[in-house]
Design a protein around this motif. Structure first.
Motif, short mmCIF file in Angstrom:
data_model
loop_
_atom_site.label_atom_id
_atom_site.label_comp_id
_atom_site.label_asym_id
_atom_site.label_seq_id
_atom_site.Cartn_x
_atom_site.Cartn_y
_atom_site.Cartn_z
N SER A 62 0.84 -1.20 0.00
CA SER A 62 0.00 0.00 0.00
C SER A 62 0.88 1.26 0.00
O SER A 62 0.60 2.22 -0.72
N TYR A 63 1.93 1.24 0.80
CA TYR A 63 2.87 2.37 0.84
C TYR A 63 3.53 2.59 -0.52
O TYR A 63 3.66 3.72 -0.98
N LEU A 64 3.92 1.51 -1.18
CA LEU A 64 4.53 1.63 -2.51
C LEU A 64 3.53 2.14 -3.54
O LEU A 64 3.89 2.84 -4.47
N GLY A 65 2.25 1.80 -3.35
CA GLY A 65 1.22 2.21 -4.30
C GLY A 65 0.78 3.65 -4.16
O GLY A 65 0.22 4.23 -5.09
N ALA A 66 1.01 4.25 -3.00
CA ALA A 66 0.63 5.64 -2.76
C ALA A 66 1.83 6.35 -2.13
O ALA A 66 1.84 6.64 -0.93
N PRO A 67 2.86 6.61 -2.93
CA PRO A 67 4.12 7.12 -2.38
C PRO A 67 3.97 8.46 -1.68
O PRO A 67 3.24 9.33 -2.13
N SER A 68 4.68 8.57 -0.57
CA SER A 68 4.75 9.83 0.16
C SER A 68 6.16 9.97 0.72
O SER A 68 6.96 9.04 0.67
N GLY A 69 6.47 11.14 1.23
CA GLY A 69 7.79 11.38 1.80
C GLY A 69 8.90 11.16 0.79
O GLY A 69 8.82 11.58 -0.36
N LYS A 70 9.94 10.46 1.21
CA LYS A 70 11.10 10.21 0.35
C LYS A 70 10.75 9.38 -0.87
O LYS A 70 11.45 9.42 -1.88
N LEU A 71 9.68 8.63 -0.80
CA LEU A 71 9.30 7.76 -1.92
C LEU A 71 8.81 8.56 -3.12
O LEU A 71 8.82 8.06 -4.25
N ARG A 72 8.44 9.81 -2.92
CA ARG A 72 7.94 10.64 -4.03
C ARG A 72 8.99 10.94 -5.08
O ARG A 72 8.66 11.21 -6.22
N THR A 73 10.26 10.89 -4.70
CA THR A 73 11.32 11.22 -5.66
C THR A 73 11.83 10.00 -6.40
O THR A 73 12.66 10.13 -7.30
N VAL A 74 11.36 8.81 -6.04
CA VAL A 74 11.85 7.57 -6.65
C VAL A 74 11.35 7.48 -8.09
O VAL A 74 10.16 7.59 -8.37
N LYS A 75 12.30 7.28 -8.99
CA LYS A 75 11.98 7.14 -10.41
C LYS A 75 12.05 5.68 -10.85
O LYS A 75 11.43 5.28 -11.82
N GLU A 76 12.85 4.90 -10.13
CA GLU A 76 13.01 3.49 -10.46
C GLU A 76 12.89 2.67 -9.19
O GLU A 76 13.56 2.94 -8.19
N LEU A 77 12.03 1.66 -9.23
CA LEU A 77 11.79 0.80 -8.07
C LEU A 77 12.09 -0.63 -8.47
O LEU A 77 11.48 -1.17 -9.39
N GLU A 78 13.04 -1.24 -7.77
CA GLU A 78 13.40 -2.62 -8.07
C GLU A 78 12.86 -3.54 -6.99
O GLU A 78 13.21 -3.40 -5.81
N LEU A 79 12.01 -4.48 -7.39
CA LEU A 79 11.35 -5.39 -6.44
C LEU A 79 11.65 -6.85 -6.74
O LEU A 79 10.93 -7.72 -6.26
N ARG A 80 12.68 -7.12 -7.48
CA ARG A 80 12.90 -8.49 -7.93
C ARG A 80 13.22 -9.46 -6.80
O ARG A 80 13.04 -10.66 -6.95
N ASP A 81 13.71 -9.00 -5.66
CA ASP A 81 14.10 -9.88 -4.57
C ASP A 81 13.15 -9.80 -3.37
O ASP A 81 13.59 -9.90 -2.22
#
Length: 83
Positions: A62-81
């Motif tokens: 849910s946090y990843l789906g509605a980014p806030s705070g520092k997550l707002r500047t993320v352009k690339e998200l790697e979730l492979r692991d």
């Protein structure tokens, strides 16, 4: 005075360049539901790439789906692991 102005201009330009650099951070979630706290505690104020490893739960997703705070500047998200 000219040298002081030149030095200040160079320092300002270097600061802007350093601030604009791509920042990659990696978090390892050992306890599901703690991703928001792990990201909040990262030292970088702006993160361009976030690598997430470990165990996630619905709160983390849910946090990843509605980014806030520092997550707002993320352009690339790697979730492979993640599990």
């Amino acid at each position: 005075m000219h040298n002081l102005t030149l030095s200040f201009s160079l320092a300002l330009m270097c600061g802007i360049t350093a601030y604009a650099q791509d920042v990659t951070e990696t978090v390892v979630v050992e306890t599901p539901g703690t991703l928001i706290d792990l990201v909040a505690n990262l030292s970088s104020p702006r993160i361009n790439t976030l690598v997430v490893k470990g165990q996630l739960d619905a709160n983390d997703l849910s946090y990843l789906g509605a980014p806030s705070g520092k997550l707002r500047t993320v352009k690339e998200l790697e979730l492979r692991d993640i599990t």
